[in-house]
Design an enzyme around this catalytic site. Structure first.
Site, PDB file in Angstrom:
ATOM      1  N   TYR A  38       0.810  -1.219   0.000  1.00  0.00           N
ATOM      2  CA  TYR A  38       0.000   0.000   0.000  1.00  0.00           C
ATOM      3  C   TYR A  38       0.846   1.275   0.000  1.00  0.00           C
ATOM      4  O   TYR A  38       0.298   2.374  -0.078  1.00  0.00           O
ATOM      5  CB  TYR A  38      -0.904   0.029   1.235  1.00  0.00           C
ATOM      6  CG  TYR A  38      -1.877  -1.112   1.311  1.00  0.00           C
ATOM      7  CD1 TYR A  38      -2.942  -1.218   0.429  1.00  0.00           C
ATOM      8  CD2 TYR A  38      -1.740  -2.107   2.286  1.00  0.00           C
ATOM      9  CE1 TYR A  38      -3.837  -2.269   0.500  1.00  0.00           C
ATOM     10  CE2 TYR A  38      -2.631  -3.163   2.365  1.00  0.00           C
ATOM     11  CZ  TYR A  38      -3.682  -3.243   1.472  1.00  0.00           C
ATOM     12  OH  TYR A  38      -4.567  -4.287   1.545  1.00  0.00           O
ATOM     13  N   HIS A  43      -4.451   6.168  -1.373  1.00  0.00           N
ATOM     14  CA  HIS A  43      -5.033   6.191  -0.034  1.00  0.00           C
ATOM     15  C   HIS A  43      -3.986   6.469   1.044  1.00  0.00           C
ATOM     16  O   HIS A  43      -4.336   6.760   2.187  1.00  0.00           O
ATOM     17  CB  HIS A  43      -5.714   4.843   0.241  1.00  0.00           C
ATOM     18  CG  HIS A  43      -7.079   4.941   0.854  1.00  0.00           C
ATOM     19  ND1 HIS A  43      -7.825   6.098   0.889  1.00  0.00           N
ATOM     20  CD2 HIS A  43      -7.850   3.992   1.464  1.00  0.00           C
ATOM     21  CE1 HIS A  43      -8.993   5.868   1.480  1.00  0.00           C
ATOM     22  NE2 HIS A  43      -9.019   4.606   1.846  1.00  0.00           N
ATOM     23  N   TYR A  88      -5.038  -0.206   9.786  1.00  0.00           N
ATOM     24  CA  TYR A  88      -5.645  -0.113   8.462  1.00  0.00           C
ATOM     25  C   TYR A  88      -6.663   1.024   8.456  1.00  0.00           C
ATOM     26  O   TYR A  88      -7.203   1.419   9.479  1.00  0.00           O
ATOM     27  CB  TYR A  88      -6.249  -1.434   7.989  1.00  0.00           C
ATOM     28  CG  TYR A  88      -5.169  -2.450   7.677  1.00  0.00           C
ATOM     29  CD1 TYR A  88      -4.568  -2.489   6.426  1.00  0.00           C
ATOM     30  CD2 TYR A  88      -4.715  -3.331   8.660  1.00  0.00           C
ATOM     31  CE1 TYR A  88      -3.554  -3.396   6.141  1.00  0.00           C
ATOM     32  CE2 TYR A  88      -3.695  -4.237   8.387  1.00  0.00           C
ATOM     33  CZ  TYR A  88      -3.122  -4.255   7.126  1.00  0.00           C
ATOM     34  OH  TYR A  88      -2.105  -5.131   6.851  1.00  0.00           O
ATOM     35  N   ASN A  90      -9.739   1.747   7.581  1.00  0.00           N
ATOM     36  CA  ASN A  90     -11.114   1.744   8.079  1.00  0.00           C
ATOM     37  C   ASN A  90     -11.219   1.709   9.601  1.00  0.00           C
ATOM     38  O   ASN A  90     -12.294   1.941  10.149  1.00  0.00           O
ATOM     39  CB  ASN A  90     -11.885   0.558   7.495  1.00  0.00           C
ATOM     40  CG  ASN A  90     -12.066   0.670   5.997  1.00  0.00           C
ATOM     41  OD1 ASN A  90     -11.672   1.659   5.378  1.00  0.00           O
ATOM     42  ND2 ASN A  90     -12.664  -0.353   5.399  1.00  0.00           N
TER      43      ASN A  90
END
Length: 215
Positions: A38, A43, A88, A90
């Site tokens: 990531y 993001h 993470y 969320n």
């Protein structure tokens, strides 16, 4: 003003979100997802900016006690806490809640840096507060803190050009033709964060947002 460990993990988070007027920012939180896969995705814009800030200020980071990479040190003449949640995106609020509760930092003095789909590509916006706007990391923080009253630096990542689902788009690196602009955007967001830290939120918003709005 230095923050000190309060050891108050069990205190309801809403109690720390008290009105603090124009007191200076004490914590800077960048949002993203941990892991190499990531690292360079859209993001992870918040992580990218915090990485630039900690390099500039020479902040040593650690991953003990909290579910975050975090550290503190001198920045713009006072002690600032920097953090990147490792829960993470969320579940970002879980790590943010742990940290600011422990150090007893009011949410109005916590600057959150994050990507924003609804902001035009390559635009930066400093905001005093606001809703989540569909951003799950911000929603998680709001849920944990019981408040929308925390400042943000929003980084406009634009919208998919090729019909990709939003969920895939945010978890992919920038388009090859946009990568140079992303680097410039991260630098601008770093400048915005430094402006907030060196003055106050109102001054930085007036100066920086006005500059961003100029053609």
């Amino acid at each position: 003003m230095d923050f000190q460990p309060g050891g108050r993990e069990s205190r309801p988070m809403g109690n720390s979100c008290r009105t603090s007027g124009e007191e200076k920012i004490l914590a800077v939180i960048g949002l993203g997802n941990p892991g190499k896969e990531y690292e360079n995705t859209r993001h992870n814009a918040g992580f990218q900016v915090v990485d630039r800030l900690i390099r500039r200020y020479g902040i040593g980071m650690q991953e003990r006690k909290f579910r975050a990479s975090w550290g503190s040190g001198a920045a713009e003449g006072r002690k600032i806490l920097f953090a990147k949640p490792l829960t993470y995106m969320n579940r970002s609020g879980e790590a943010v809640g742990e940290i600011i509760s422990y150090f007893d930092i009011p949410c109005e003095q916590v600057l959150v840096i994050h990507d924003d789909l609804d902001l035009p590509f390559a635009r930066i916006r400093i905001a005093r507060k606001g809703g989540a706007g569909g951003h799950r990391g911000i929603q998680s923080i709001i849920d944990q803190l019981g408040s929308i009253n925390f400042p943000r630096i929003k980084i406009g990542i634009g919208r998919p050009k090729h019909g990709e689902p939003i969920e895939s788009f945010v978890l992919q690196p920038p388009y090859s033709e946009d990568r140079e602009q992303f680097e410039k955007m991260y630098t601008q967001a770093e400048e915005g964060a430094r402006a907030v830290l060196s003055t106050c939120l109102a001054t930085a918003m007036n100066d920086f947002n006005k500059r961003e709005d100029e053609p």
